[in-house]
Scaffold this motif. Structure first.
Motif, mmCIF file in Angstrom:
data_model
loop_
_atom_site.group_PDB
_atom_site.id
_atom_site.type_symbol
_atom_site.label_atom_id
_atom_site.label_comp_id
_atom_site.label_asym_id
_atom_site.label_seq_id
_atom_site.Cartn_x
_atom_site.Cartn_y
_atom_site.Cartn_z
ATOM 1 N N ASN A 35 50.427 0.266 40.648
ATOM 2 C CA ASN A 35 49.714 -0.737 39.872
ATOM 3 C C ASN A 35 49.020 -0.008 38.735
ATOM 4 O O ASN A 35 48.858 1.214 38.781
ATOM 5 N N ALA A 36 48.646 -0.740 37.702
ATOM 6 C CA ALA A 36 47.986 -0.110 36.563
ATOM 7 C C ALA A 36 47.100 -1.120 35.856
ATOM 8 O O ALA A 36 47.470 -2.281 35.708
ATOM 9 N N LEU A 37 45.937 -0.654 35.432
ATOM 10 C CA LEU A 37 45.052 -1.421 34.568
ATOM 11 C C LEU A 37 44.934 -0.601 33.280
ATOM 12 O O LEU A 37 44.218 0.395 33.232
ATOM 13 N N ILE A 38 45.705 -0.998 32.282
ATOM 14 C CA ILE A 38 45.796 -0.261 31.023
ATOM 15 C C ILE A 38 44.747 -0.798 30.054
ATOM 16 O O ILE A 38 44.701 -2.005 29.786
ATOM 17 N N VAL A 39 43.901 0.072 29.531
ATOM 18 C CA VAL A 39 42.844 -0.314 28.593
ATOM 19 C C VAL A 39 43.275 0.059 27.178
ATOM 20 O O VAL A 39 43.770 1.161 26.939
ATOM 21 N N GLN A 40 43.097 -0.881 26.247
ATOM 22 C CA GLN A 40 43.376 -0.615 24.823
ATOM 23 C C GLN A 40 42.210 -1.076 23.981
ATOM 24 O O GLN A 40 41.719 -2.185 24.196
ATOM 25 N N MET A 96 41.014 -4.741 25.286
ATOM 26 C CA MET A 96 41.652 -5.475 26.370
ATOM 27 C C MET A 96 41.952 -4.546 27.543
ATOM 28 O O MET A 96 42.158 -3.345 27.365
ATOM 29 N N ALA A 97 42.001 -5.145 28.732
ATOM 30 C CA ALA A 97 42.491 -4.465 29.935
ATOM 31 C C ALA A 97 43.689 -5.283 30.430
ATOM 32 O O ALA A 97 43.573 -6.491 30.648
ATOM 33 N N TYR A 98 44.845 -4.630 30.576
ATOM 34 C CA TYR A 98 46.100 -5.279 30.960
ATOM 35 C C TYR A 98 46.437 -4.877 32.393
ATOM 36 O O TYR A 98 46.552 -3.690 32.697
ATOM 37 N N LEU A 99 46.655 -5.863 33.261
ATOM 38 C CA LEU A 99 46.905 -5.612 34.670
ATOM 39 C C LEU A 99 48.392 -5.748 35.005
ATOM 40 O O LEU A 99 49.017 -6.757 34.673
ATOM 41 N N PHE A 100 48.927 -4.733 35.686
ATOM 42 C CA PHE A 100 50.325 -4.683 36.106
ATOM 43 C C PHE A 100 50.397 -4.249 37.568
ATOM 44 O O PHE A 100 49.532 -3.507 38.043
ATOM 45 N N MET A 101 51.462 -4.658 38.251
ATOM 46 C CA MET A 101 51.692 -4.208 39.613
ATOM 47 C C MET A 101 53.192 -4.242 39.904
ATOM 48 O O MET A 101 53.897 -5.145 39.445
ATOM 49 N N THR A 102 53.658 -3.257 40.651
ATOM 50 C CA THR A 102 55.044 -3.277 41.088
ATOM 51 C C THR A 102 55.225 -4.484 41.996
ATOM 52 O O THR A 102 54.419 -4.723 42.881
ATOM 53 N N GLY A 103 56.244 -5.267 41.733
ATOM 54 C CA GLY A 103 56.446 -6.482 42.521
ATOM 55 C C GLY A 103 57.870 -6.955 42.393
ATOM 56 O O GLY A 103 58.738 -6.247 41.889
ATOM 57 N N GLY A 104 58.083 -8.169 42.825
ATOM 58 C CA GLY A 104 59.420 -8.740 42.741
ATOM 59 C C GLY A 104 60.146 -8.641 44.058
ATOM 60 O O GLY A 104 59.548 -8.653 45.125
ATOM 61 N N GLU A 105 61.463 -8.517 43.983
ATOM 62 C CA GLU A 105 62.308 -8.549 45.175
ATOM 63 C C GLU A 105 62.242 -7.264 46.010
ATOM 64 O O GLU A 105 62.447 -7.292 47.211
ATOM 65 N N ASP A 106 61.991 -6.122 45.378
ATOM 66 C CA ASP A 106 61.954 -4.857 46.101
ATOM 67 C C ASP A 106 60.536 -4.547 46.563
ATOM 68 O O ASP A 106 59.614 -4.456 45.760
ATOM 69 N N TYR A 107 60.350 -4.379 47.888
ATOM 70 C CA TYR A 107 59.043 -4.005 48.420
ATOM 71 C C TYR A 107 58.810 -2.524 48.139
ATOM 72 O O TYR A 107 59.679 -1.685 48.376
ATOM 73 N N VAL A 108 57.624 -2.224 47.638
ATOM 74 C CA VAL A 108 57.227 -0.846 47.386
ATOM 75 C C VAL A 108 55.878 -0.631 48.050
ATOM 76 O O VAL A 108 54.971 -1.453 47.890
ATOM 77 N N ASP A 109 55.743 0.441 48.791
ATOM 78 C CA ASP A 109 54.496 0.766 49.465
ATOM 79 C C ASP A 109 53.482 1.309 48.455
ATOM 80 O O ASP A 109 53.851 1.935 47.476
ATOM 81 N N GLY A 110 52.216 1.063 48.686
ATOM 82 C CA GLY A 110 51.168 1.670 47.873
ATOM 83 C C GLY A 110 50.661 0.836 46.724
ATOM 84 O O GLY A 110 49.899 1.345 45.898
ATOM 85 N N GLY A 156 34.522 3.403 29.629
ATOM 86 C CA GLY A 156 35.217 2.177 29.250
ATOM 87 C C GLY A 156 36.616 2.364 28.700
ATOM 88 O O GLY A 156 37.212 1.434 28.174
ATOM 89 N N LYS A 157 37.196 3.557 28.851
ATOM 90 C CA LYS A 157 38.502 3.842 28.248
ATOM 91 C C LYS A 157 39.666 3.863 29.237
ATOM 92 O O LYS A 157 40.809 4.021 28.857
ATOM 93 N N GLU A 158 39.374 3.712 30.527
ATOM 94 C CA GLU A 158 40.430 3.783 31.529
ATOM 95 C C GLU A 158 40.141 2.769 32.627
ATOM 96 O O GLU A 158 38.986 2.458 32.903
ATOM 97 N N GLY A 159 41.211 2.252 33.249
ATOM 98 C CA GLY A 159 41.048 1.258 34.297
ATOM 99 C C GLY A 159 41.659 1.687 35.610
ATOM 100 O O GLY A 159 42.524 2.571 35.667
ATOM 101 N N ARG A 160 41.204 1.037 36.682
ATOM 102 C CA ARG A 160 41.781 1.196 38.010
ATOM 103 C C ARG A 160 41.848 -0.184 38.647
ATOM 104 O O ARG A 160 41.044 -1.069 38.358
ATOM 105 N N PHE A 161 42.804 -0.335 39.571
ATOM 106 C CA PHE A 161 42.980 -1.582 40.294
ATOM 107 C C PHE A 161 43.351 -1.268 41.733
ATOM 108 O O PHE A 161 44.059 -0.295 42.002
#
Length: 192
Positions: A86-91, A63-77, A182-187
């Motif tokens: 952000n992160a695309l975690i591969v397992q 699997m590849a799991y997608l995450f990103m900083t979000g919500g009420e606090d704005y974060v640059d980058g 196939g062992k690491e992800g980018r987003f």
């Protein structure tokens, strides 16, 4: 469902119940195939928001799991592939060196579980627009922007739909990639 070399449009629907299988889905909570690896925002040191998971091709459940900083606090980058927002975690796989993870199984999410039906697309359909899809070529909004190194396009995700809204800028699209092994992800994401 798993992805293949061909392109598939992601057709979304609200799930009747939480999806607890290692399948492609958006929202809800991750269905980990290995020890939980919830990424933390580099700036906030808080758990990133879970956007979705993508079943990778092959006989082994990966699997590849997608995450990103979000919500009420704005974060640059959040739009760059290696700034730690952000992160695309591969397992099974490896966590990128610029990402810190916690062993939390659950955390913030963008929406309730959204079921995904993978619908094969033709090359003519790919040229028509920027849709949610797995495989095929990326439909860049701006110039072509692969992460540094040797990466293969995995998916693209629209920043908003009737079911969710994620800040990929103005009419933005996010793009997921797998390393050559196939062992690491980018987003990363682009907007108009």
């Amino acid at each position: 469902m798993t992805i293949s070399e061909s392109s598939h449009r992601l057709v979304l629907s609200k799930a009747d119940a939480p999806i607890l299988e290692p399948v492609t889905k958006l929202g809800g909570q991750p269905v980990w195939v290995d020890k939980p690896q919830w990424p933390l925002s580099t700036e906030l040191k808080a758990p990133m928001m879970f956007l979705g998971q993508f079943r990778l091709p092959g006989k082994e459940v990966r699997m590849a799991y997608l995450f990103m900083t979000g919500g009420e606090d704005y974060v640059d980058g959040t739009w760059t592939s290696e700034d730690g927002e952000n992160a695309l975690i591969v397992q099974p796989g490896r966590v990128p060196s610029f990402i810190t993870v916690a062993d939390d199984a659950e955390g913030p999410t963008m929406s309730e579980d959204l079921a995904v039906e993978l619908v094969p697309t033709s090359s003519a359909e790919l040229e028509e627009g920027w849709d949610n899809r797995l495989g095929g070529p990326p439909a860049w909004i701006q110039d072509e922007e692969y992460p540094p190194g040797d990466w293969t396009f995995l998916f693209q995700l629209d920043g908003g739909s009737e079911f969710y809204d994620v800040n990929f800028g103005d009419a933005g699209i996010g793009y997921g990639f797998l390393s050559a092994d196939g062992k690491e992800g980018r987003f990363l994401w682009q907007c108009s």
